[in-house]
Design a protein around this motif. Sequence first.
Motif, mmCIF file in Angstrom:
data_model
loop_
_atom_site.group_PDB
_atom_site.id
_atom_site.type_symbol
_atom_site.label_atom_id
_atom_site.label_comp_id
_atom_site.label_asym_id
_atom_site.label_seq_id
_atom_site.Cartn_x
_atom_site.Cartn_y
_atom_site.Cartn_z
ATOM 1 N N ASN A 2 0.799 -1.388 -0.029
ATOM 2 C CA ASN A 2 -0.016 0.111 0.091
ATOM 3 C C ASN A 2 0.861 1.320 -0.057
ATOM 4 O O ASN A 2 0.314 2.135 -0.680
ATOM 5 C CB ASN A 2 -1.026 -0.088 1.089
ATOM 6 N N TYR A 216 6.570 8.913 3.364
ATOM 7 C CA TYR A 216 5.219 8.955 2.470
ATOM 8 C C TYR A 216 5.400 10.342 1.678
ATOM 9 O O TYR A 216 4.917 10.758 0.625
ATOM 10 C CB TYR A 216 4.197 9.164 3.343
ATOM 11 N N ILE B 102 -7.601 11.559 1.816
ATOM 12 C CA ILE B 102 -6.412 11.826 2.346
ATOM 13 C C ILE B 102 -5.945 11.326 3.706
ATOM 14 O O ILE B 102 -4.971 10.681 3.940
ATOM 15 C CB ILE B 102 -6.234 13.328 2.289
ATOM 16 N N ALA B 103 -6.838 11.538 4.516
ATOM 17 C CA ALA B 103 -6.529 11.293 6.092
ATOM 18 C C ALA B 103 -6.376 9.677 6.236
ATOM 19 O O ALA B 103 -5.803 9.146 6.850
ATOM 20 C CB ALA B 103 -7.818 11.382 6.773
ATOM 21 N N GLU B 105 -5.291 7.705 3.363
ATOM 22 C CA GLU B 105 -4.072 7.221 2.533
ATOM 23 C C GLU B 105 -2.907 7.285 3.246
ATOM 24 O O GLU B 105 -2.133 6.391 3.173
ATOM 25 C CB GLU B 105 -4.134 8.331 1.411
ATOM 26 N N VAL B 106 -2.867 8.309 4.243
ATOM 27 C CA VAL B 106 -1.493 8.326 4.886
ATOM 28 C C VAL B 106 -1.216 7.107 5.810
ATOM 29 O O VAL B 106 -0.198 6.933 6.130
ATOM 30 C CB VAL B 106 -1.344 9.515 5.731
ATOM 31 N N TYR B 108 -2.238 4.300 4.722
ATOM 32 C CA TYR B 108 -1.959 2.976 3.884
ATOM 33 C C TYR B 108 -3.542 2.085 3.986
ATOM 34 O O TYR B 108 -2.894 0.987 4.054
ATOM 35 C CB TYR B 108 -0.650 2.127 4.069
ATOM 36 N N LYS B 109 -4.407 2.650 3.899
ATOM 37 C CA LYS B 109 -5.800 1.868 3.951
ATOM 38 C C LYS B 109 -5.834 1.351 2.569
ATOM 39 O O LYS B 109 -5.594 2.099 1.584
ATOM 40 C CB LYS B 109 -7.000 2.666 4.603
#
Lengths: 295, 224
Positions: A2, A216, B102-103, B105-106, B108-109
Amino acid sequence: MNFWLAVFRQAGRNLRQTWMSQLMTFLTVSLSVLIFAFFYLVYTNTIGASDKLSEEIRLIVYLNEEPGPEMQQQLIRKINNFDDTEEIRFVSKQEAYDRFAAQLGDDSDVLDGMPKDFLPASIEVVPLQTLRGFSEIKLFSEYLAKLPGSEKVQYGQEWMERFYYFTQLLTIVVLLSASLLILTATFMVSYTIRLTIMGRQDELELLKLVGATNSYIRTPFLLEGILQGLMGSLIGLSALYALFRWITLHFTDPGLLNMFHFNFLQPVIIAAIILTSIGLCTLGSFTSIQKFLKV
Amino acid sequence: MVEMIKVSRNYGTDIKALTDISLTIDTGEMFFLIGRSGAGKTTLLKLICNMETPSNGLIEVAGYNINNLKGKKLAHLRQKIGVAYQDFKLLNNRTVAENIAIAMEVSYKKPLAIRQTVRDLLLQLQLTDKHNTITEELSRGEQQRVALARAVANSPRLILVDEPTGNLDANTTERVMNLLSRRNKAGATIVIATHDPSIYQKGNHRVMELRDGTIHSLTRSKAS
Ligand SMILES: Nc1ncnc2c1ncn2[C@@H]1O[C@H](COP(=O)(O)OP(=O)(O)OP(=O)(O)O)[C@@H](O)[C@H]1O
Ligand SMILES: [Mg+2]
Protein backbone atom coordinates in the motif's frame (compact mmCIF):
# COMPACT_ATOMS: atom_id res chain seq x y z
CA MET A 1 2.42 -2.71 -0.96
CA ASN A 2 0.00 0.00 0.00
CA PHE A 3 2.96 2.23 0.62
CA TRP A 4 4.11 1.94 -2.95
CA LEU A 5 0.60 2.39 -4.22
CA ALA A 6 0.42 5.66 -2.31
CA VAL A 7 3.85 6.72 -3.51
CA PHE A 8 3.04 6.06 -7.16
CA ARG A 9 -0.29 7.86 -6.88
CA GLN A 10 1.44 10.84 -5.37
CA ALA A 11 4.22 10.82 -7.96
CA GLY A 12 1.57 10.66 -10.66
CA ARG A 13 -0.10 13.74 -9.23
CA ASN A 14 3.22 15.57 -9.21
CA LEU A 15 3.81 14.69 -12.84
CA ARG A 16 0.35 15.86 -13.83
CA GLN A 17 0.62 19.12 -11.97
CA THR A 18 4.00 20.24 -13.33
CA TRP A 19 4.15 18.26 -16.55
CA MET A 20 5.50 21.20 -18.55
CA SER A 21 8.64 21.63 -16.50
CA GLN A 22 8.88 17.87 -16.05
CA LEU A 23 8.93 17.52 -19.81
CA MET A 24 11.56 20.23 -20.14
CA THR A 25 13.75 18.54 -17.57
CA PHE A 26 13.28 15.20 -19.20
CA LEU A 27 14.27 16.61 -22.59
CA THR A 28 17.28 18.40 -21.16
CA VAL A 29 18.48 15.29 -19.40
CA SER A 30 18.05 13.15 -22.52
CA LEU A 31 19.79 15.73 -24.65
CA SER A 32 22.78 15.99 -22.35
CA VAL A 33 22.99 12.21 -22.09
CA LEU A 34 22.89 12.11 -25.88
CA ILE A 35 25.64 14.71 -26.22
CA PHE A 36 27.87 13.06 -23.66
CA ALA A 37 27.34 9.55 -24.97
CA PHE A 38 27.93 10.73 -28.54
CA PHE A 39 31.30 12.22 -27.77
CA TYR A 40 32.19 9.27 -25.61
CA LEU A 41 31.33 6.95 -28.47
CA VAL A 42 33.53 8.93 -30.85
CA TYR A 43 36.25 8.90 -28.24
CA THR A 44 36.23 5.14 -27.65
CA ASN A 45 36.17 4.45 -31.38
CA THR A 46 39.08 6.80 -31.96
CA ILE A 47 41.05 5.15 -29.19
CA GLY A 48 40.20 1.77 -30.67
CA ALA A 49 41.39 2.90 -34.08
CA SER A 50 44.57 4.36 -32.72
CA ASP A 51 45.30 1.13 -30.87
CA LYS A 52 44.85 -0.74 -34.09
CA LEU A 53 47.06 1.64 -36.00
CA SER A 54 49.78 1.64 -33.42
CA GLU A 55 50.01 -2.12 -33.71
CA GLU A 56 51.36 -1.45 -37.15
CA ILE A 57 53.84 1.18 -36.12
CA ARG A 58 57.34 0.60 -37.33
CA LEU A 59 60.22 2.99 -37.48
CA ILE A 60 62.31 2.86 -40.57
CA VAL A 61 65.89 4.04 -40.29
CA TYR A 62 67.45 4.73 -43.67
CA LEU A 63 71.18 4.13 -43.71
CA ASN A 64 73.73 5.79 -45.92
CA GLU A 65 75.51 2.50 -46.57
CA GLU A 66 74.98 -1.21 -46.32
CA PRO A 67 76.08 -2.34 -42.83
CA GLY A 68 78.31 -5.38 -42.54
CA PRO A 69 77.43 -8.22 -40.10
CA GLU A 70 79.61 -6.72 -37.38
CA MET A 71 78.07 -3.33 -37.86
CA GLN A 72 74.61 -4.94 -37.70
CA GLN A 73 75.36 -6.48 -34.33
CA GLN A 74 76.59 -3.16 -33.08
CA LEU A 75 73.50 -1.37 -34.33
CA ILE A 76 71.20 -3.94 -32.72
CA ARG A 77 72.99 -3.50 -29.42
CA LYS A 78 72.70 0.25 -29.65
CA ILE A 79 69.01 0.15 -30.49
CA ASN A 80 68.27 -2.23 -27.64
CA ASN A 81 70.21 0.08 -25.39
CA PHE A 82 67.41 2.60 -25.66
CA ASP A 83 64.67 0.09 -25.16
CA ASP A 84 63.93 -3.51 -25.92
CA THR A 85 62.20 -3.98 -29.23
CA GLU A 86 59.73 -6.37 -30.70
CA GLU A 87 61.73 -6.86 -33.83
CA ILE A 88 64.71 -5.44 -35.68
CA ARG A 89 65.10 -6.29 -39.32
CA PHE A 90 67.76 -5.22 -41.74
CA VAL A 91 66.71 -4.53 -45.29
CA SER A 92 69.55 -4.57 -47.76
CA LYS A 93 69.62 -2.54 -50.95
CA GLN A 94 68.85 -5.66 -52.92
CA GLU A 95 65.85 -6.52 -50.76
CA ALA A 96 64.54 -2.98 -51.00
CA TYR A 97 64.80 -3.17 -54.74
CA ASP A 98 63.03 -6.54 -54.92
CA ARG A 99 60.27 -5.36 -52.66
CA PHE A 100 59.74 -2.25 -54.72
CA ALA A 101 59.68 -4.25 -57.89
CA ALA A 102 57.16 -6.65 -56.42
CA GLN A 103 54.97 -3.70 -55.42
CA LEU A 104 55.08 -2.33 -58.93
CA GLY A 105 54.07 -5.74 -60.25
CA ASP A 106 53.34 -5.51 -64.00
CA ASP A 107 54.82 -2.05 -64.13
CA SER A 108 58.16 -3.27 -62.86
CA ASP A 109 59.66 -2.78 -66.28
CA VAL A 110 60.06 0.93 -65.49
CA LEU A 111 62.90 -0.18 -63.28
CA ASP A 112 64.79 -1.57 -66.24
CA GLY A 113 68.03 0.26 -66.62
CA MET A 114 68.01 1.52 -63.07
CA PRO A 115 70.95 0.42 -60.93
CA LYS A 116 69.98 -2.31 -58.51
CA ASP A 117 71.25 -0.32 -55.58
CA PHE A 118 69.47 2.97 -56.04
CA LEU A 119 67.30 2.38 -52.96
CA PRO A 120 69.00 2.87 -49.59
CA ALA A 121 69.51 0.05 -47.11
CA SER A 122 67.39 0.41 -43.95
CA ILE A 123 66.54 -0.99 -40.55
CA GLU A 124 62.91 -1.70 -39.66
CA VAL A 125 62.34 -1.37 -35.95
CA VAL A 126 59.07 -2.57 -34.41
CA PRO A 127 58.92 -1.08 -30.94
CA LEU A 128 57.55 -2.99 -27.96
CA GLN A 129 53.79 -2.88 -27.44
CA THR A 130 54.44 -0.90 -24.28
CA LEU A 131 56.22 1.84 -26.14
CA ARG A 132 53.20 3.20 -27.91
CA GLY A 133 52.70 6.73 -26.67
CA PHE A 134 53.22 9.44 -29.23
CA SER A 135 55.93 11.23 -27.28
CA GLU A 136 57.79 8.00 -26.58
CA ILE A 137 57.85 7.08 -30.22
CA LYS A 138 59.11 10.55 -30.98
CA LEU A 139 61.96 10.21 -28.47
CA PHE A 140 62.82 6.82 -29.88
CA SER A 141 62.97 8.19 -33.37
CA GLU A 142 65.25 11.01 -32.25
CA TYR A 143 67.54 8.43 -30.70
CA LEU A 144 67.53 6.33 -33.85
CA ALA A 145 68.42 9.37 -35.95
CA LYS A 146 71.67 9.65 -34.03
CA LEU A 147 72.79 6.10 -34.83
CA PRO A 148 76.00 5.91 -36.85
CA GLY A 149 75.22 5.93 -40.55
CA SER A 150 71.61 6.90 -40.02
CA GLU A 151 70.30 9.17 -42.73
CA LYS A 152 66.63 9.67 -41.91
CA VAL A 153 63.96 8.13 -39.67
CA GLN A 154 60.40 7.67 -40.83
CA TYR A 155 57.35 6.51 -38.92
CA GLY A 156 54.42 8.55 -40.24
CA GLN A 157 54.99 11.28 -37.71
CA GLU A 158 52.53 13.62 -39.36
CA TRP A 159 49.38 11.57 -38.99
CA MET A 160 50.53 10.39 -35.59
CA GLU A 161 50.85 13.94 -34.44
CA ARG A 162 47.43 14.88 -35.80
CA PHE A 163 45.87 11.82 -34.33
CA TYR A 164 47.47 12.57 -31.03
CA TYR A 165 46.11 16.11 -30.86
CA PHE A 166 42.73 14.92 -32.07
CA THR A 167 42.44 12.47 -29.19
CA GLN A 168 43.61 15.18 -26.77
CA LEU A 169 40.85 17.45 -28.05
CA LEU A 170 38.31 14.64 -27.82
CA THR A 171 39.26 13.99 -24.22
CA ILE A 172 38.53 17.62 -23.39
CA VAL A 173 35.20 17.54 -25.23
CA VAL A 174 34.20 14.36 -23.42
CA LEU A 175 35.05 15.91 -20.07
CA LEU A 176 33.12 19.07 -20.95
CA SER A 177 30.03 17.16 -22.00
CA ALA A 178 30.31 15.07 -18.84
CA SER A 179 30.23 18.23 -16.74
CA LEU A 180 27.28 19.46 -18.79
CA LEU A 181 25.49 16.23 -18.00
CA ILE A 182 26.24 16.53 -14.31
CA LEU A 183 25.07 20.14 -14.18
CA THR A 184 21.85 19.67 -16.12
CA ALA A 185 20.89 16.46 -14.39
CA THR A 186 21.34 17.75 -10.86
CA PHE A 187 20.27 21.36 -11.29
CA MET A 188 17.35 20.91 -13.63
CA VAL A 189 15.90 18.07 -11.60
CA SER A 190 16.43 19.89 -8.35
CA TYR A 191 14.78 22.96 -9.89
CA THR A 192 11.65 21.19 -11.13
CA ILE A 193 11.23 19.38 -7.86
CA ARG A 194 11.57 22.64 -6.02
CA LEU A 195 8.86 23.99 -8.28
CA THR A 196 6.60 21.08 -7.45
CA ILE A 197 7.23 21.43 -3.75
CA MET A 198 6.50 25.17 -3.85
CA GLY A 199 3.32 24.62 -5.84
CA ARG A 200 2.03 22.11 -3.33
CA GLN A 201 3.03 23.71 -0.08
CA ASP A 202 -0.59 23.59 1.15
CA GLU A 203 -0.98 19.94 0.48
CA LEU A 204 2.35 19.00 1.99
CA GLU A 205 1.45 20.95 5.12
CA LEU A 206 -1.85 19.16 5.36
CA LEU A 207 -0.25 15.78 4.81
CA LYS A 208 1.97 16.40 7.81
CA LEU A 209 -1.04 17.41 9.88
CA VAL A 210 -2.97 14.27 9.10
CA GLY A 211 0.02 12.17 10.04
CA ALA A 212 1.88 11.37 6.84
CA THR A 213 5.33 9.99 7.58
CA ASN A 214 8.46 11.55 6.12
CA SER A 215 8.89 8.73 3.68
CA TYR A 216 5.29 9.09 2.53
CA ILE A 217 5.94 12.72 1.70
CA ARG A 218 9.48 12.41 0.38
CA THR A 219 9.60 9.16 -1.55
CA PRO A 220 7.43 10.41 -4.44
CA PHE A 221 9.88 13.24 -5.07
CA LEU A 222 12.85 10.89 -4.95
CA LEU A 223 11.01 8.56 -7.29
CA GLU A 224 10.50 11.47 -9.62
CA GLY A 225 14.26 12.07 -9.71
CA ILE A 226 14.95 8.40 -10.35
CA LEU A 227 12.37 8.38 -13.11
CA GLN A 228 13.83 11.48 -14.75
CA GLY A 229 17.29 9.91 -14.71
CA LEU A 230 16.10 6.57 -16.03
CA MET A 231 13.87 7.95 -18.78
CA GLY A 232 16.33 10.67 -19.74
CA SER A 233 19.25 8.29 -20.13
CA LEU A 234 17.20 5.62 -21.90
CA ILE A 235 15.86 8.08 -24.45
CA GLY A 236 19.24 9.77 -24.87
CA LEU A 237 20.99 6.44 -25.47
CA SER A 238 18.25 5.21 -27.79
CA ALA A 239 18.60 8.36 -29.85
CA LEU A 240 22.33 7.78 -30.01
CA TYR A 241 21.81 4.19 -31.09
CA ALA A 242 19.45 5.32 -33.84
CA LEU A 243 22.05 7.85 -34.97
CA PHE A 244 24.74 5.17 -34.86
CA ARG A 245 22.68 2.79 -36.97
CA TRP A 246 21.93 5.52 -39.45
CA ILE A 247 25.60 6.44 -39.81
CA THR A 248 26.81 2.86 -40.22
CA LEU A 249 24.08 2.22 -42.79
CA HIS A 250 24.63 5.35 -44.82
CA PHE A 251 28.39 5.60 -44.73
CA THR A 252 29.35 2.07 -45.64
CA ASP A 253 32.53 3.18 -47.34
CA PRO A 254 34.50 -0.04 -46.99
CA GLY A 255 37.91 1.58 -46.75
CA LEU A 256 36.99 3.89 -43.93
CA LEU A 257 34.98 1.25 -42.13
CA ASN A 258 37.77 -1.24 -42.22
CA MET A 259 40.17 1.21 -40.76
CA PHE A 260 37.81 2.58 -38.15
CA HIS A 261 35.77 -0.38 -37.16
CA PHE A 262 32.78 1.34 -35.55
CA ASN A 263 31.51 -0.20 -32.35
CA PHE A 264 28.57 0.89 -30.25
CA LEU A 265 29.10 1.48 -26.53
CA GLN A 266 29.68 -1.65 -24.52
CA PRO A 267 26.86 -2.89 -22.28
CA VAL A 268 28.91 -2.05 -19.20
CA ILE A 269 29.30 1.53 -20.34
CA ILE A 270 25.59 1.78 -21.17
CA ALA A 271 24.69 0.52 -17.73
CA ALA A 272 27.17 2.92 -16.17
CA ILE A 273 25.66 5.89 -18.04
CA ILE A 274 22.13 4.92 -17.01
CA LEU A 275 23.11 4.39 -13.39
CA THR A 276 25.07 7.62 -13.29
CA SER A 277 22.15 9.64 -14.69
CA ILE A 278 19.82 8.05 -12.18
CA GLY A 279 22.29 8.82 -9.43
CA LEU A 280 22.70 12.43 -10.49
CA CYS A 281 18.96 13.06 -10.87
CA THR A 282 18.29 11.45 -7.50
CA LEU A 283 20.96 13.65 -6.01
CA GLY A 284 19.22 16.66 -7.57
CA SER A 285 15.85 15.75 -6.11
CA PHE A 286 17.44 14.90 -2.79
CA THR A 287 19.04 18.33 -2.42
CA SER A 288 15.69 20.01 -3.11
CA ILE A 289 13.93 17.78 -0.63
CA GLN A 290 16.53 18.53 2.01
CA LYS A 291 16.27 22.24 1.41
CA PHE A 292 12.55 22.73 0.90
CA LEU A 293 10.84 19.84 2.59
CA LYS A 294 11.78 20.40 6.17
CA VAL A 295 9.82 18.01 8.33
CA MET B 1 -6.40 10.97 26.88
CA VAL B 2 -5.34 14.63 27.09
CA GLU B 3 -3.40 16.05 29.98
CA MET B 4 -2.37 19.72 30.14
CA ILE B 5 -0.32 21.15 32.97
CA LYS B 6 0.11 24.92 33.29
CA VAL B 7 0.09 25.45 29.57
CA SER B 8 0.56 28.95 28.15
CA ARG B 9 0.78 30.16 24.60
CA ASN B 10 1.93 33.65 23.70
CA TYR B 11 2.12 35.22 20.27
CA GLY B 12 4.97 37.68 20.34
CA THR B 13 5.41 39.46 23.64
CA ASP B 14 2.01 41.07 24.18
CA ILE B 15 -0.57 38.58 22.94
CA LYS B 16 -1.32 35.98 25.57
CA ALA B 17 -3.67 33.60 23.79
CA LEU B 18 -3.66 31.08 26.67
CA THR B 19 -2.35 31.38 30.22
CA ASP B 20 -1.79 28.60 32.77
CA ILE B 21 -4.30 26.10 31.50
CA SER B 22 -4.39 22.84 33.46
CA LEU B 23 -6.87 20.31 32.25
CA THR B 24 -7.51 16.59 31.98
CA ILE B 25 -9.78 15.10 29.36
CA ASP B 26 -10.64 11.46 29.94
CA THR B 27 -10.60 8.74 27.34
CA GLY B 28 -14.05 8.36 25.86
CA GLU B 29 -15.25 11.74 27.02
CA MET B 30 -17.11 14.26 24.92
CA PHE B 31 -15.77 17.59 26.02
CA PHE B 32 -16.99 21.06 25.06
CA LEU B 33 -14.97 24.26 24.83
CA ILE B 34 -16.88 27.52 24.83
CA GLY B 35 -16.05 31.19 25.15
CA ARG B 36 -16.45 34.28 23.12
CA SER B 37 -14.50 34.95 19.99
CA GLY B 38 -10.80 35.35 20.66
CA ALA B 39 -10.96 33.52 23.99
CA GLY B 40 -8.42 30.94 22.87
CA LYS B 41 -10.47 27.89 21.87
CA THR B 42 -8.77 27.33 18.55
CA THR B 43 -5.37 27.88 20.11
CA LEU B 44 -6.09 25.18 22.68
CA LEU B 45 -7.10 22.67 20.02
CA LYS B 46 -4.02 23.47 17.95
CA LEU B 47 -1.84 22.84 20.97
CA ILE B 48 -3.44 19.44 21.54
CA CYS B 49 -2.79 18.30 17.98
CA ASN B 50 0.74 19.71 18.01
CA MET B 51 0.07 22.18 15.25
CA GLU B 52 1.34 24.83 17.63
CA THR B 53 3.86 24.40 20.43
CA PRO B 54 3.18 25.78 23.91
CA SER B 55 5.28 28.67 25.19
CA ASN B 56 5.19 27.03 28.61
CA GLY B 57 3.84 23.91 30.25
CA LEU B 58 3.41 20.26 29.43
CA ILE B 59 0.93 18.54 27.12
CA GLU B 60 0.42 14.79 27.06
CA VAL B 61 -1.76 13.04 24.55
CA ALA B 62 -2.37 9.31 24.85
CA GLY B 63 0.55 9.14 27.26
CA TYR B 64 3.04 10.85 24.96
CA ASN B 65 4.62 14.20 25.67
CA ILE B 66 3.50 15.49 22.33
CA ASN B 67 6.12 18.21 22.04
CA ASN B 68 9.02 15.79 22.30
CA LEU B 69 7.68 13.53 19.61
CA LYS B 70 9.37 13.56 16.24
CA GLY B 71 9.34 11.81 12.91
CA LYS B 72 7.52 8.52 12.64
CA LYS B 73 6.16 8.50 16.17
CA LEU B 74 4.62 11.94 15.75
CA ALA B 75 3.18 10.93 12.39
CA HIS B 76 1.62 7.81 13.87
CA LEU B 77 0.12 9.75 16.76
CA ARG B 78 -1.31 12.30 14.35
CA GLN B 79 -2.95 9.50 12.40
CA LYS B 80 -4.84 8.72 15.58
CA ILE B 81 -5.99 12.31 16.01
CA GLY B 82 -8.65 13.65 13.66
CA VAL B 83 -9.00 17.40 13.44
CA ALA B 84 -11.74 19.44 11.79
CA TYR B 85 -10.19 22.88 11.51
CA GLN B 86 -12.14 26.09 11.85
CA ASP B 87 -10.77 27.17 8.46
CA PHE B 88 -11.33 23.62 7.11
CA LYS B 89 -7.91 23.31 5.41
CA LEU B 90 -9.42 21.51 2.45
CA LEU B 91 -7.48 21.13 -0.79
CA ASN B 92 -9.51 23.41 -3.02
CA ASN B 93 -8.63 21.86 -6.33
CA ARG B 94 -9.48 18.31 -5.30
CA THR B 95 -12.79 16.54 -5.17
CA VAL B 96 -14.73 15.93 -1.97
CA ALA B 97 -13.89 12.24 -2.08
CA GLU B 98 -10.16 12.89 -2.54
CA ASN B 99 -10.14 15.32 0.37
CA ILE B 100 -11.70 12.80 2.70
CA ALA B 101 -9.49 9.99 1.42
CA ILE B 102 -6.25 11.80 2.30
CA ALA B 103 -6.64 11.04 6.00
CA MET B 104 -6.85 7.32 5.24
CA GLU B 105 -4.23 7.21 2.50
CA VAL B 106 -1.49 8.30 4.85
CA SER B 107 -2.06 5.24 7.00
CA TYR B 108 -2.09 3.01 3.91
CA LYS B 109 -5.70 1.88 4.06
CA LYS B 110 -6.75 -0.28 1.15
CA PRO B 111 -8.31 1.66 -1.74
CA LEU B 112 -11.48 -0.40 -1.54
CA ALA B 113 -11.91 0.29 2.16
CA ILE B 114 -11.24 3.97 1.56
CA ARG B 115 -13.93 4.19 -1.10
CA GLN B 116 -16.42 2.42 1.14
CA THR B 117 -15.74 4.69 4.11
CA VAL B 118 -15.97 7.82 1.98
CA ARG B 119 -19.34 6.74 0.64
CA ASP B 120 -20.65 5.96 4.13
CA LEU B 121 -19.57 9.30 5.52
CA LEU B 122 -21.02 11.26 2.63
CA LEU B 123 -24.30 9.45 3.11
CA GLN B 124 -24.40 10.25 6.81
CA LEU B 125 -23.65 13.91 6.13
CA GLN B 126 -26.04 14.21 3.19
CA LEU B 127 -23.29 14.93 0.71
CA THR B 128 -23.63 11.85 -1.50
CA ASP B 129 -24.27 13.91 -4.64
CA LYS B 130 -21.10 15.96 -4.02
CA HIS B 131 -18.76 12.95 -4.22
CA ASN B 132 -16.92 14.24 -7.28
CA THR B 133 -17.38 17.97 -6.77
CA ILE B 134 -14.29 20.16 -6.43
CA THR B 135 -14.39 21.46 -2.85
CA GLU B 136 -13.86 25.02 -4.03
CA GLU B 137 -17.36 24.94 -5.51
CA LEU B 138 -19.07 23.91 -2.27
CA SER B 139 -20.95 26.17 0.10
CA ARG B 140 -19.34 26.86 3.47
CA GLY B 141 -21.73 24.55 5.23
CA GLU B 142 -20.85 21.77 2.82
CA GLN B 143 -17.13 22.41 3.17
CA GLN B 144 -17.55 22.28 6.92
CA ARG B 145 -19.05 18.82 6.70
CA VAL B 146 -16.32 17.62 4.34
CA ALA B 147 -13.75 18.82 6.89
CA LEU B 148 -15.58 16.88 9.59
CA ALA B 149 -15.76 13.78 7.41
CA ARG B 150 -12.02 13.94 6.84
CA ALA B 151 -11.44 14.31 10.59
CA VAL B 152 -13.36 11.14 11.46
CA ALA B 153 -12.53 9.09 8.35
CA ASN B 154 -9.50 7.28 9.72
CA SER B 155 -11.38 6.23 12.89
CA PRO B 156 -9.16 8.31 15.15
CA ARG B 157 -9.02 7.79 18.91
CA LEU B 158 -9.17 11.53 19.52
CA ILE B 159 -11.33 13.88 17.48
CA LEU B 160 -10.89 17.64 17.74
CA VAL B 161 -13.66 19.70 16.18
CA ASP B 162 -13.52 23.47 15.85
CA GLU B 163 -16.92 25.07 15.24
CA PRO B 164 -18.63 22.09 13.59
CA THR B 165 -22.04 23.66 13.19
CA GLY B 166 -21.41 27.34 12.54
CA ASN B 167 -22.88 27.36 9.07
CA LEU B 168 -25.50 24.64 9.44
CA ASP B 169 -29.27 24.55 9.85
CA ALA B 170 -30.83 22.76 12.81
CA ASN B 171 -31.48 19.56 10.90
CA THR B 172 -27.96 19.25 9.53
CA THR B 173 -26.52 20.19 12.92
CA GLU B 174 -28.37 17.26 14.37
CA ARG B 175 -26.92 14.89 11.77
CA VAL B 176 -23.42 16.12 12.49
CA MET B 177 -23.91 15.68 16.23
CA ASN B 178 -25.35 12.22 15.71
CA LEU B 179 -22.28 11.23 13.77
CA LEU B 180 -20.01 12.53 16.53
CA SER B 181 -22.08 10.84 19.25
CA ARG B 182 -21.79 7.52 17.45
CA ARG B 183 -18.03 7.92 17.29
CA ASN B 184 -18.04 8.83 20.96
CA LYS B 185 -20.06 5.76 21.87
CA ALA B 186 -17.61 3.68 19.86
CA GLY B 187 -14.87 4.88 22.20
CA ALA B 188 -13.42 8.00 20.60
CA THR B 189 -12.55 10.96 22.77
CA ILE B 190 -14.08 14.11 21.33
CA VAL B 191 -13.29 17.77 22.01
CA ILE B 192 -15.64 20.31 20.44
CA ALA B 193 -15.13 24.08 20.40
CA THR B 194 -18.41 25.84 19.78
CA HIS B 195 -20.57 28.91 20.15
CA ASP B 196 -23.76 26.91 19.81
CA PRO B 197 -25.35 26.06 23.21
CA SER B 198 -27.92 23.79 21.60
CA ILE B 199 -25.34 21.10 20.89
CA TYR B 200 -24.11 20.64 24.47
CA GLN B 201 -27.17 21.47 26.51
CA LYS B 202 -28.95 18.26 25.59
CA GLY B 203 -26.41 15.82 26.94
CA ASN B 204 -24.47 15.23 30.11
CA HIS B 205 -21.05 16.67 29.22
CA ARG B 206 -18.34 18.75 30.76
CA VAL B 207 -18.26 22.25 29.36
CA MET B 208 -15.27 24.52 29.84
CA GLU B 209 -15.55 28.22 29.27
CA LEU B 210 -12.46 30.16 28.32
CA ARG B 211 -12.22 33.89 28.86
CA ASP B 212 -9.19 35.85 27.68
CA GLY B 213 -7.06 32.76 27.62
CA THR B 214 -7.85 31.47 31.08
CA ILE B 215 -10.34 28.93 32.39
CA HIS B 216 -13.41 30.86 33.49
CA SER B 217 -15.58 27.94 34.45
CA LEU B 218 -15.76 24.18 34.12
CA THR B 219 -19.29 22.89 34.54
CA ARG B 220 -21.33 19.85 33.68
CA SER B 221 -24.29 20.28 31.39
CA LYS B 222 -27.33 18.36 32.59
CA ALA B 223 -29.88 16.87 30.31
CA SER B 224 -33.03 18.81 31.00
N1 LIG C 1 -1.01 33.11 14.73
C1 LIG C 1 -1.40 34.07 15.61
N2 LIG C 1 -0.66 35.17 15.73
C2 LIG C 1 -1.02 36.14 16.62
N3 LIG C 1 -2.08 36.06 17.39
C3 LIG C 1 -2.87 35.00 17.31
C4 LIG C 1 -2.56 33.93 16.41
N4 LIG C 1 -3.51 32.97 16.55
C5 LIG C 1 -4.36 33.42 17.47
N5 LIG C 1 -3.97 34.62 17.95
C6 LIG C 1 -4.66 35.39 18.97
O1 LIG C 1 -4.90 34.55 20.07
C7 LIG C 1 -6.18 34.82 20.62
C8 LIG C 1 -7.01 33.55 20.68
O2 LIG C 1 -7.33 33.16 19.35
P1 LIG C 1 -8.19 31.86 19.01
O3 LIG C 1 -8.18 31.67 17.55
O4 LIG C 1 -7.74 30.75 19.85
O5 LIG C 1 -9.64 32.32 19.47
P2 LIG C 1 -11.00 31.50 19.38
O6 LIG C 1 -11.49 31.30 20.76
O7 LIG C 1 -10.81 30.31 18.56
O8 LIG C 1 -11.94 32.54 18.62
P3 LIG C 1 -13.13 32.20 17.62
O9 LIG C 1 -14.30 31.80 18.42
O10 LIG C 1 -13.35 33.50 16.91
O11 LIG C 1 -12.66 31.17 16.71
C9 LIG C 1 -6.79 35.88 19.74
O12 LIG C 1 -6.65 37.13 20.41
C10 LIG C 1 -5.99 35.86 18.49
O13 LIG C 1 -5.91 37.16 17.93
MG1 LIG D 1 -11.50 29.64 16.85
